[in-house]
Scaffold this active site. Structure first.
Site, PDB file in Angstrom:
ATOM      1  N   LYS A   1       0.830  -1.079  -0.042  1.00 21.65           N
ATOM      2  CA  LYS A   1       0.135  -0.142  -0.045  1.00 21.65           C
ATOM      3  C   LYS A   1       0.745   1.135  -0.035  1.00 21.65           C
ATOM      4  CE  LYS A   1      -1.834   1.548   4.123  1.00 21.65           C
ATOM      5  NZ  LYS A   1      -1.477   2.943   4.399  1.00 21.65           N
ATOM      6  N   ASN A   2       1.957   1.130   0.989  1.00 24.32           N
ATOM      7  CA  ASN A   2       2.604   2.550   1.124  1.00 24.32           C
ATOM      8  C   ASN A   2       3.538   2.897   0.096  1.00 24.32           C
ATOM      9  OD1 ASN A   2       1.179   3.027   3.359  1.00 24.32           O
ATOM     10  ND2 ASN A   2       2.970   2.652   4.772  1.00 24.32           N
TER      11      ASN A   2
ATOM     12  N   ARG B   1      -4.133  10.418   4.263  1.00 25.58           N
ATOM     13  CA  ARG B   1      -2.978  11.290   4.582  1.00 25.58           C
ATOM     14  C   ARG B   1      -2.188  11.480   3.475  1.00 25.58           C
ATOM     15  NH1 ARG B   1      -1.918  14.585   8.409  1.00 25.58           N
ATOM     16  NH2 ARG B   1       0.225  14.387   7.750  1.00 25.58           N
TER      17      ARG B   1
ATOM     18  N   CYS C   1      -4.713  12.893  12.839  1.00 28.03           N
ATOM     19  CA  CYS C   1      -5.259  11.588  12.934  1.00 28.03           C
ATOM     20  C   CYS C   1      -5.177  10.909  13.926  1.00 28.03           C
ATOM     21  CB  CYS C   1      -5.008  10.755  11.709  1.00 28.03           C
ATOM     22  SG  CYS C   1      -3.241  10.061  11.912  1.00 28.03           S
TER      23      CYS C   1
ATOM     24  N   ARG D   1       0.680  14.749  13.165  1.00 23.25           N
ATOM     25  CA  ARG D   1       1.132  14.730  11.611  1.00 23.25           C
ATOM     26  C   ARG D   1       1.143  15.866  10.886  1.00 23.25           C
ATOM     27  NH1 ARG D   1      -0.981   8.802   9.679  1.00 23.25           N
ATOM     28  NH2 ARG D   1       0.681   8.782   8.315  1.00 23.25           N
ATOM     29  N   PRO D   2       1.986  16.726  11.222  1.00 27.24           N
ATOM     30  CA  PRO D   2       2.085  18.195  10.561  1.00 27.24           C
ATOM     31  C   PRO D   2       2.588  17.711   9.046  1.00 27.24           C
ATOM     32  CG  PRO D   2       3.710  18.099  12.136  1.00 27.24           C
ATOM     33  CD  PRO D   2       3.003  16.675  12.391  1.00 27.24           C
TER      34      PRO D   2
ATOM     35  N   ASP E   1       4.846  20.434   7.865  1.00 27.56           N
ATOM     36  CA  ASP E   1       5.710  21.346   7.838  1.00 27.56           C
ATOM     37  C   ASP E   1       6.920  21.113   6.984  1.00 27.56           C
ATOM     38  OD1 ASP E   1       6.082  19.681  10.112  1.00 27.56           O
ATOM     39  OD2 ASP E   1       7.605  20.965  11.162  1.00 27.56           O
ATOM     40  N   LEU E   2       7.396  19.813   7.251  1.00 26.91           N
ATOM     41  CA  LEU E   2       8.793  19.580   6.284  1.00 26.91           C
ATOM     42  C   LEU E   2       8.520  19.567   4.944  1.00 26.91           C
ATOM     43  CD1 LEU E   2       9.955  16.728   8.842  1.00 26.91           C
ATOM     44  CD2 LEU E   2      10.875  19.177   8.628  1.00 26.91           C
TER      45      LEU E   2
ATOM     46  N   ASP F   1       5.132   0.973  12.263  1.00 22.88           N
ATOM     47  CA  ASP F   1       3.691   0.198  11.699  1.00 22.88           C
ATOM     48  C   ASP F   1       3.639  -1.159  12.315  1.00 22.88           C
ATOM     49  OD1 ASP F   1       2.925   2.474  10.485  1.00 22.88           O
ATOM     50  OD2 ASP F   1       3.332   1.794   8.377  1.00 22.88           O
TER      51      ASP F   1
ATOM     52  N   VAL G   1       8.565   7.553  16.774  1.00 19.44           N
ATOM     53  CA  VAL G   1       8.052   8.249  15.517  1.00 19.44           C
ATOM     54  C   VAL G   1       6.653   8.918  15.418  1.00 19.44           C
ATOM     55  CG1 VAL G   1       7.360   7.710  13.085  1.00 19.44           C
ATOM     56  CG2 VAL G   1       9.248   6.231  14.382  1.00 19.44           C
TER      57      VAL G   1
ATOM     58  N   ARG H   1      -8.326  -0.562   5.147  1.00 23.26           N
ATOM     59  CA  ARG H   1      -7.571   0.430   4.626  1.00 23.26           C
ATOM     60  C   ARG H   1      -6.087  -0.281   4.061  1.00 23.26           C
ATOM     61  NH1 ARG H   1      -5.729   4.401   8.107  1.00 23.26           N
ATOM     62  NH2 ARG H   1      -4.470   4.516   6.279  1.00 23.26           N
TER      63      ARG H   1
HETATM   64  C1  UD1 Z   1       4.385   6.935   6.205  1.00 19.56           C
HETATM   65  C2  UD1 Z   1       3.494   5.806   6.175  1.00 19.56           C
HETATM   66  C3  UD1 Z   1       3.152   5.435   7.441  1.00 19.56           C
HETATM   67  C4  UD1 Z   1       3.961   5.128   8.591  1.00 19.56           C
HETATM   68  C5  UD1 Z   1       5.010   6.302   8.472  1.00 19.56           C
HETATM   69  C6  UD1 Z   1       6.292   6.195   9.452  1.00 19.56           C
HETATM   70  C7  UD1 Z   1       2.539   6.131   3.956  1.00 19.56           C
HETATM   71  C8  UD1 Z   1       1.415   6.361   3.118  1.00 19.56           C
HETATM   72  N1  UD1 Z   1       2.378   5.992   5.337  1.00 19.56           N
HETATM   73  O1  UD1 Z   1       3.474   7.927   6.958  1.00 19.56           O
HETATM   74  O2  UD1 Z   1       2.340   4.166   7.485  1.00 19.56           O
HETATM   75  O3  UD1 Z   1       3.675   5.028   9.881  1.00 19.56           O
HETATM   76  O4  UD1 Z   1       5.477   6.493   7.295  1.00 19.56           O
HETATM   77  O5  UD1 Z   1       7.080   5.213   8.790  1.00 19.56           O
HETATM   78  O6  UD1 Z   1       3.685   5.745   3.535  1.00 19.56           O
HETATM   79  N2  UD1 Z   1       6.400  14.941  10.471  1.00 19.56           N
HETATM   80  C9  UD1 Z   1       6.555  16.381  10.762  1.00 19.56           C
HETATM   81  N3  UD1 Z   1       6.478  17.094   9.871  1.00 19.56           N
HETATM   82  C10 UD1 Z   1       6.137  16.773   8.587  1.00 19.56           C
HETATM   83  C11 UD1 Z   1       6.214  15.206   8.178  1.00 19.56           C
HETATM   84  C12 UD1 Z   1       6.268  14.582   9.308  1.00 19.56           C
HETATM   85  O7  UD1 Z   1       6.791  16.521  12.039  1.00 19.56           O
HETATM   86  O8  UD1 Z   1       6.167  17.697   7.810  1.00 19.56           O
HETATM   87  C13 UD1 Z   1       6.524  13.775  11.597  1.00 19.56           C
HETATM   88  C14 UD1 Z   1       5.196  13.007  11.935  1.00 19.56           C
HETATM   89  O9  UD1 Z   1       4.222  13.825  12.578  1.00 19.56           O
HETATM   90  C15 UD1 Z   1       5.457  11.667  12.675  1.00 19.56           C
HETATM   91  C16 UD1 Z   1       6.877  11.680  11.915  1.00 19.56           C
HETATM   92  O10 UD1 Z   1       7.334  12.863  11.311  1.00 19.56           O
HETATM   93  O11 UD1 Z   1       5.655  12.074  14.032  1.00 19.56           O
HETATM   94  C17 UD1 Z   1       6.866  10.508  10.885  1.00 19.56           C
HETATM   95  O12 UD1 Z   1       6.121  10.704   9.891  1.00 19.56           O
HETATM   96  P1  UD1 Z   1       6.327  10.578   8.288  1.00 19.56           P
HETATM   97  O13 UD1 Z   1       7.334   9.562   8.360  1.00 19.56           O
HETATM   98  O14 UD1 Z   1       6.269  11.612   7.506  1.00 19.56           O
HETATM   99  O15 UD1 Z   1       5.177   9.706   8.178  1.00 19.56           O
HETATM  100  P2  UD1 Z   1       4.015   9.571   6.835  1.00 19.56           P
HETATM  101  O16 UD1 Z   1       4.743   9.877   5.590  1.00 19.56           O
HETATM  102  O17 UD1 Z   1       2.855  10.379   7.203  1.00 19.56           O
END
Ligand code: UD1
Length: 423
Positions: free
Chosen positions: A26-27, A96, A120, A125-126, A128-129, A309, A331, A401
């Site tokens: 899926k991912n 997301r 969620c 899950r911001p 900002d990055l 996960d 995480v 999902r």
């Molecule tokens: C993806 C996976 C999800 C998995 C996660 C971590 C998909 C569709 N989903 O989610 O199943 O659990 O990776 O392996 O591939 N963060 C920030 N700012 C940002 C982006 C992220 O602070 O701009 C933080 C998030 O809040 C979280 C952490 O970084 O605490 C990890 O998030 P991220 O690696 O971005 O996960 P996703 O891509 O949302």
């Protein structure tokens, strides 16, 4: 698969045996689906799992005007005539990963407007990055009435350092950079296999991405991308979940087929520490369990660390293990929502901030529980396999999902599971 109207009824399992064939990831599929917007030529994808998250992403692509056709083996997507309109918030809020459309639309049109993804069940899950990356590449970003508008008349290469190796931010920046002017360097980027798969896909389309799988990626922008065909790799989290199901039930012998064992290295190591016997081959993992789990500690980390996960499923396994173990989630900030459900089944888990202490109990007992998110749902299935009597799991739309044909796969290895409509 209507929301909130179905539940699973699962009986305590007898030893599980047989094969489970793992579906496409899926991912990996979600960012690749977003990437199809980068070319006006046709793309054919094989091994895309039939899951509600994937359907939602396809609905969003159709909403832009993408032509989608399916055969039994593949999905073909044509993004020749695309209208850069605001996607339907009722769909974007469900997944997301819909925010990955930002990078793809920005790459193709130099601008886009999308609903801001909310928090969620597992944390804030911001994004900002993601936005920091777009901004370094020359984009102006504004937010109004819940919409984020991103505009970059001249999208150019940049050096971007991620404060955390976010999977989504790395993917979104790669998507935007694929057609930008010049080279984009992403430092401290995510190294998950899904990142490598997206890079390979962009390269198959004629792009030029280097370094995927390491902590810095260089994306050389190209003037255009062409169509291609590709096969989505197996879902490592689905595979890990079935490994833990087999581990949880005494005297089980299950062969997980169509997997990449290297992608599951932390799960294999931690399971081995608990005393479960694991044999791996080129594309299979065989799990033998005597049901005597010796509890251990786990700490979730970005890849190649232990995957967040798989955290809930591992905690479920430890509920009836010997001794205590500590599960530390680094995480996401709120990924223990399901613990109260496990405790309702008789588990002894205490939460202290981002850590949970699991004290193994002699047995769990089945009752009515609710899946609070996708992996929490998988954890409750593992608990149900071990619990006396029967367990009823509600809110299984979360499970749909991410687990293709889960009842069929479970029935094939001997699980008594039924999907019923809730009253
Ligand atoms: C993806 C996976 C999800 C998995 C996660 C971590 C998909 C569709 N989903 O989610 O199943 O659990 O990776 O392996 O591939 N963060 C920030 N700012 C940002 C982006 C992220 O602070 O701009 C933080 C998030 O809040 C979280 C952490 O970084 O605490 C990890 O998030 P991220 O690696 O971005 O996960 P996703 O891509 O949302």
């Amino acid at each position: 698969m209507e929301k909130n109207t179905e539940k699973f009824i699962i009986k305590k399992a007898l030893p599980l045996s047989g094969d489970v064939r793992i579906s496409g990831s899926k991912n990996a599929a979600l960012p690749i689906l977003a990437a199809t917007l980068l070319t006006d030529r046709g793309v054919t994808l094989e091994n895309v799992p039939a899951l509600s998250d994937i359907e939602d992403m396809l609905t969003l692509l159709s909403g832009f005007g993408a032509k989608i056709s399916r055969s039994t083996k593949a999905i073909s997507i044509g993004c020749e005539q695309i209208e850069n309109r605001v996607p339907d918030h009722n769909v974007t809020k469900k997944i997301r990963a819909s925010f990955l459309l930002a990078g793809a639309l920005l790459g193709r049109f130099g601008k886009c407007s999308l609903p801001m993804p909310g928090g969620c069940g597992i944390g804030l899950r911001p994004v900002d990055l993601h936005l920091k990356g777009f901004s370094a590449m020359g984009a102006d970003i504004s937010m109004e009435h819940g919409l984020v508008s991103i505009s970059a008349p001249y999208l150019h290469g940049a050096g971007i350092y991620l404060d955390f190796p976010s999977v989504g931010a790395t993917e979104n920046i790669m998507l935007a950079a694929a057609l930008a002017q010049g080279v984009t360097f992403i430092y401290n980027c995510a190294t998950e296999p899904e990142i490598v798969e997206l890079a390979d896909f962009i390269n198959l389309m004629g792009g030029f991405v280097e370094g995927a799988g390491t902590d810095s990626i260089a994306v050389h922008g190209v003037p255009f991308l062409r169509g291609c065909s590709c096969r989505i790799s197996p879902d490592r989290i689905e595979a890990g979940t079935y490994m833990l199901m087999a581990a949880a039930v005494k005297d089980s012998d299950v062969c997980i087929k169509n997997v990449v064992p290297q992608h599951l290295s932390p799960v294999i190591h931690k399971l081995t520490e608990t005393g479960v016997q694991i044999v791996t081959g080129d594309n299979f993992i065989r799990v033998n369990s005597n049901g005597l789990i010796k509890n251990t500690d786990i700490k979730t980390l970005p890849y190649p660390g232990f995957p967040t996960d798989m955290q809930a499923q591992f905690m479920a396994l430890m509920t009836t293990g010997r001794g205590s173990g500590i599960v530390k989630e680094t995480v996401f900030e709120n990924r223990f929502m399901y613990v109260s459900e496990l405790n309702r089944m008789g588990a002894d888990i205490k939460i202290d901030g981002r850590s949970a202490v699991v004290n193994g109990v002699r047995h769990l007992s089945g009752t009515d529980v609710k899946a609070t998110d996708l992996r929490a749902g998988a954890a409750l299935i593992i608990a149900a396999l071990m619990a006396d009597g029967k367990t009823e799991i509600g809110e299984i739309h979360h499970i749909d999902r991410g687990y293709e044909n889960i009842e069929e796969k479970l029935k094939k290895i001997g699980v008594e599971i039924e999907r019923v409509r809730e009253n």
